[in-house]
Design an enzyme around this catalytic site. Structure first.
Site, PDB file in Angstrom:
ATOM      1  CB  THR A 135      -1.084   0.509   1.019  1.00  0.00           C
ATOM      2  OG1 THR A 135      -1.698   1.002   1.640  1.00  0.00           O
ATOM      3  CG2 THR A 135      -0.403  -0.632   3.153  1.00  0.00           C
ATOM      4  CG  ASP A 136      -0.825   4.813  -0.799  1.00  0.00           C
ATOM      5  OD1 ASP A 136      -2.000   4.084  -0.349  1.00  0.00           O
ATOM      6  OD2 ASP A 136      -1.614   5.988  -1.393  1.00  0.00           O
ATOM      7  CD  GLU A 137      -3.421   3.480   4.405  1.00  0.00           C
ATOM      8  OE1 GLU A 137      -3.676   3.358   5.664  1.00  0.00           O
ATOM      9  OE2 GLU A 137      -4.178   3.075   4.004  1.00  0.00           O
ATOM     10  CE1 TYR A 161      -3.563  -2.807   5.297  1.00  0.00           C
ATOM     11  CE2 TYR A 161      -3.473   0.211   5.306  1.00  0.00           C
ATOM     12  CZ  TYR A 161      -3.248  -1.671   4.835  1.00  0.00           C
ATOM     13  OH  TYR A 161      -2.941  -1.175   3.664  1.00  0.00           O
ATOM     14  CE  LYS A 196       0.351  -4.513   3.061  1.00  0.00           C
ATOM     15  NZ  LYS A 196      -0.604  -5.590   1.834  1.00  0.00           N
TER      16      LYS A 196
HETATM   17  P1  NAD Z   1      -9.737  -7.463   2.384  1.00  0.00           P
HETATM   18  O1  NAD Z   1      -9.715  -7.063   3.745  1.00  0.00           O
HETATM   19  O2  NAD Z   1     -10.452  -7.390   1.481  1.00  0.00           O
HETATM   20  O3  NAD Z   1      -9.359  -8.909   2.014  1.00  0.00           O
HETATM   21  C1  NAD Z   1      -8.343  -9.617   2.761  1.00  0.00           C
HETATM   22  C2  NAD Z   1      -8.343 -11.020   2.428  1.00  0.00           C
HETATM   23  O4  NAD Z   1      -7.631 -11.562   2.655  1.00  0.00           O
HETATM   24  C3  NAD Z   1      -9.593 -11.629   2.719  1.00  0.00           C
HETATM   25  O5  NAD Z   1     -10.274 -12.544   2.080  1.00  0.00           O
HETATM   26  C4  NAD Z   1      -9.091 -12.441   3.852  1.00  0.00           C
HETATM   27  O6  NAD Z   1      -9.948 -13.971   4.119  1.00  0.00           O
HETATM   28  C5  NAD Z   1      -7.717 -13.128   3.775  1.00  0.00           C
HETATM   29  N1  NAD Z   1      -7.126 -13.354   4.572  1.00  0.00           N
HETATM   30  C6  NAD Z   1      -7.009 -12.289   5.904  1.00  0.00           C
HETATM   31  N2  NAD Z   1      -5.993 -13.041   7.041  1.00  0.00           N
HETATM   32  C7  NAD Z   1      -5.777 -14.152   6.679  1.00  0.00           C
HETATM   33  C8  NAD Z   1      -4.891 -15.144   6.893  1.00  0.00           C
HETATM   34  N3  NAD Z   1      -4.131 -14.987   8.331  1.00  0.00           N
HETATM   35  N4  NAD Z   1      -4.678 -16.018   5.900  1.00  0.00           N
HETATM   36  C9  NAD Z   1      -5.104 -16.364   4.513  1.00  0.00           C
HETATM   37  N5  NAD Z   1      -5.958 -15.136   4.372  1.00  0.00           N
HETATM   38  C10 NAD Z   1      -5.990 -14.231   4.915  1.00  0.00           C
HETATM   39  O7  NAD Z   1      -8.527  -6.845   1.344  1.00  0.00           O
HETATM   40  P2  NAD Z   1      -8.495  -6.136   0.415  1.00  0.00           P
HETATM   41  O8  NAD Z   1      -8.054  -4.198   0.453  1.00  0.00           O
HETATM   42  O9  NAD Z   1      -8.385  -6.837  -0.743  1.00  0.00           O
HETATM   43  O10 NAD Z   1      -6.620  -5.935   0.204  1.00  0.00           O
HETATM   44  C11 NAD Z   1      -5.349  -6.344  -0.380  1.00  0.00           C
HETATM   45  C12 NAD Z   1      -4.583  -6.544  -0.237  1.00  0.00           C
HETATM   46  O11 NAD Z   1      -4.454  -4.962  -1.281  1.00  0.00           O
HETATM   47  C13 NAD Z   1      -3.541  -6.618   0.938  1.00  0.00           C
HETATM   48  O12 NAD Z   1      -2.454  -6.988   1.164  1.00  0.00           O
HETATM   49  C14 NAD Z   1      -3.529  -4.210   1.274  1.00  0.00           C
HETATM   50  O13 NAD Z   1      -2.010  -4.324   2.451  1.00  0.00           O
HETATM   51  C15 NAD Z   1      -3.362  -4.285  -0.493  1.00  0.00           C
HETATM   52  N6  NAD Z   1      -3.891  -3.007  -0.736  1.00  0.00           N
HETATM   53  C16 NAD Z   1      -5.275  -2.705  -0.468  1.00  0.00           C
HETATM   54  C17 NAD Z   1      -5.711  -1.841  -1.132  1.00  0.00           C
HETATM   55  C18 NAD Z   1      -6.850  -1.299  -1.011  1.00  0.00           C
HETATM   56  O14 NAD Z   1      -7.375   0.125  -1.574  1.00  0.00           O
HETATM   57  N7  NAD Z   1      -7.660  -2.220  -0.775  1.00  0.00           N
HETATM   58  C19 NAD Z   1      -5.047  -0.889  -1.137  1.00  0.00           C
HETATM   59  C20 NAD Z   1      -3.592  -0.718  -1.580  1.00  0.00           C
HETATM   60  C21 NAD Z   1      -3.095  -2.070  -1.253  1.00  0.00           C
HETATM   61  P1  TYD Z   2     -10.429   4.103   4.119  1.00  0.00           P
HETATM   62  O1  TYD Z   2     -11.540   3.766   3.177  1.00  0.00           O
HETATM   63  O2  TYD Z   2     -10.720   3.404   5.624  1.00  0.00           O
HETATM   64  O3  TYD Z   2      -8.994   4.108   3.636  1.00  0.00           O
HETATM   65  P2  TYD Z   2      -7.720   4.164   4.451  1.00  0.00           P
HETATM   66  O4  TYD Z   2      -8.335   4.920   5.494  1.00  0.00           O
HETATM   67  O5  TYD Z   2      -6.799   2.563   3.945  1.00  0.00           O
HETATM   68  O6  TYD Z   2      -7.491   5.707   2.770  1.00  0.00           O
HETATM   69  O7  TYD Z   2     -11.182   5.766   4.123  1.00  0.00           O
HETATM   70  C1  TYD Z   2     -10.626   6.890   3.392  1.00  0.00           C
HETATM   71  C2  TYD Z   2     -10.597   8.111   3.975  1.00  0.00           C
HETATM   72  O8  TYD Z   2     -12.261   8.090   4.344  1.00  0.00           O
HETATM   73  C3  TYD Z   2      -9.789   8.137   4.698  1.00  0.00           C
HETATM   74  O9  TYD Z   2      -9.363   9.445   5.315  1.00  0.00           O
HETATM   75  C4  TYD Z   2     -11.037   7.696   6.305  1.00  0.00           C
HETATM   76  C5  TYD Z   2     -12.133   8.635   5.655  1.00  0.00           C
HETATM   77  N1  TYD Z   2     -13.411   7.651   6.788  1.00  0.00           N
HETATM   78  C6  TYD Z   2     -14.394   8.618   6.715  1.00  0.00           C
HETATM   79  O10 TYD Z   2     -14.654   9.451   7.092  1.00  0.00           O
HETATM   80  N2  TYD Z   2     -15.066   7.918   7.289  1.00  0.00           N
HETATM   81  C7  TYD Z   2     -14.965   6.408   7.693  1.00  0.00           C
HETATM   82  O11 TYD Z   2     -16.858   5.954   7.798  1.00  0.00           O
HETATM   83  C8  TYD Z   2     -14.702   5.663   6.960  1.00  0.00           C
HETATM   84  C9  TYD Z   2     -13.569   4.218   7.176  1.00  0.00           C
HETATM   85  C10 TYD Z   2     -13.530   6.175   6.664  1.00  0.00           C
END
Ligand code: NAD
Ligand code: TYD
Length: 352
Positions: free
Chosen positions: A133-135, A158, A162
């Site tokens: 992630t960019d975070e 989180y 990561k």
């Molecule tokens: P998500 O929470 O929707 O899915 C995570 C999946 O991992 C789920 O299916 C869960 O069952 C599985 N999981 C969790 N713990 C596990 C374990 N111990 N063993 C096996 N499986 C397990 O997450 P997402 O949003 O799809 O993110 C996927 C990846 O991309 C993550 O690594 C996250 O850090 C990264 N990412 C997400 C975003 C975003 O905006 N959502 C952006 C950049 C990077």
């Molecule tokens: P989120 O979707 O949780 O992603 P991330 O924290 O990984 O960026 O949140 C996106 C943005 O929205 C973040 O600045 C937090 C804000 N946010 C709210 O204002 N209200 C909410 O209920 C949630 C879940 C997030």
């Protein structure tokens, strides 16, 4: 193209399900094994359409379980890992950091060790692709962008977990010559995202005329990318990325949360045929997230220039497609927002 057996971890979650779908459909000659624990965020309904395809297998398992992971790798002889399994929600990491340490750090190390042991005699043609992630880069002021050279400065449990996993992946490349590649992506949106994240949570609440909780003053900025464009970047990096390298992925699409929510309200009013302004009345400012990062913005010019990637969708189009999808998925939405979700929602939002 050669036959590959690829283990995709976290494939029943949001981004992972899109990556699995893309690989299974686009590469019938690959065997795709989806390894997922199916936590609250993972759901096999997300991949219902692939269940009977001959190049797709699902294995339920926990990456934190070292014995299980080692046995699985010995048995399956994977050629590549695309690692997405993680605990992914910042708010949950604030209330329960330990789960994040276990899955995101220990789980990643278990996969690294298993791959290292299996591939030690011949690393040729193998790939350990870590999705991040960019975070990890921290928080920006009003200007500037995260590049691949930006120093890590994670601020939440989180992002720290990561960041730690990214460092370990790179350390295994440096120390053991494990053929790794890493990508760091900005906020994704699209179908199958669990409605604890901002966009699907707001869609679900608007649909039911519930308050839309906006943290603080809604001034925090995120860079949003359509999930299928993230999946296409992963495909490209998996096949053409250089080993040992990192690629940033972003939407070049920055939005202040409050502006994004207003835009979403407008789309919801149109699609639900409600009078203009109906949804915006639900906006409710609530207590800010602890340590809330102000701004994320990705410079993805390396990926664009070196590998020729570009996002396919404009945000307006992607947002409309996303809302249409959620409105058409009554069964999915009610399945994932029943049971534990209600307890989560209660503890997360009633106190704010
Ligand atoms: P998500 O929470 O929707 O899915 C995570 C999946 O991992 C789920 O299916 C869960 O069952 C599985 N999981 C969790 N713990 C596990 C374990 N111990 N063993 C096996 N499986 C397990 O997450 P997402 O949003 O799809 O993110 C996927 C990846 O991309 C993550 O690594 C996250 O850090 C990264 N990412 C997400 C975003 C975003 O905006 N959502 C952006 C950049 C990077
Ligand atoms: P989120 O979707 O949780 O992603 P991330 O924290 O990984 O960026 O949140 C996106 C943005 O929205 C973040 O600045 C937090 C804000 N946010 C709210 O204002 N209200 C909410 O209920 C949630 C879940 C997030």
């Amino acid at each position: 193209m050669s036959r590959l057996k690829i283990c995709i971890t976290g494939g029943a979650g949001f981004i992972g399900s899109h990556v699995v779908r893309l690989f299974v459909n686009k590469y019938p000659q690959y065997d795709i094994v989806n390894l997922d624990k199916l936590t609250y965020a993972g759901n096999l309904m997300n991949l219902h359409d692939l269940e009977d395809l001959p190049n797709y297998t699902f294995i339920k398992g926990d990456i934190v379980d070292e014995v299980f992971v080692n046995e699985l790798f010995q048995e399956q002889k994977f050629d590549a890992i695309i690692h997405l399994a993680a605990e992914s929600h910042v708010d949950r990491s604030i209330s329960n950091p330990l789960e994040f340490i276990k899955t995101n750090i220990l789980g990643t190390v278990n996969l690294l060790n298993a791959a290292k042991n299996e591939w030690k005699d011949n690393m040729e043609g193998k790939t350990f692709y870590h999705i991040s992630t960019d975070e990890v880069y921290g928080s920006l002021g009003d200007t500037g962008f995260f590049t691949e050279d930006t120093a890590y400065d994670p601020r939440s449990p989180y992002s720290s977990s990561k960041a730690s996993s990214d460092h370990l992946v790179r350390a295994y490349h440096h120390t053991y010559k494990l053929p790794v590649v890493v990508s760091n992506c900005s906020n994704n949106y699209g179908s199958f995202q669990f409605p604890e994240k901002l966009i699907p949570l707001a869609i679900n609440n608007i649909k039911h005329f519930r308050p839309i909780p906006v943290y603080g003053k809604g001034e925090n900025i995120r860079d949003w990318l359509y999930v299928e464009d993230h999946a296409s970047a992963i495909d490209l990096i998996f096949h053409q990325g250089k080993k040992g390298e990192t690629y940033n992925i972003g939407g070049e699409n920055e939005w202040k949360n409050i502006d994004l929510i207003h835009r979403l309200c407008k789309v919801m009013d149109e699609l639900l045929q409600r009078a203009e302004g109906t949804s915006a009345k639900l906006i409710t400012f609530v207590q800010d997230r602890a340590g809330h990062d102000a701004r994320y913005a990705i410079d993805c010019s390396k990926l664009k220039n070196e590998l020729g990637w570009k996002p396919s969708l404009q945000f307006e189009e992607g947002l409309k497609k996303t809302v249409q999808w959620y409105l058409s998925q009554e069964e999915w939405l009610s399945a994932v927002t029943s049971g534990d979700y209600l307890n989560y929602y209660e503890s997360q939002y009633t106190k704010r």
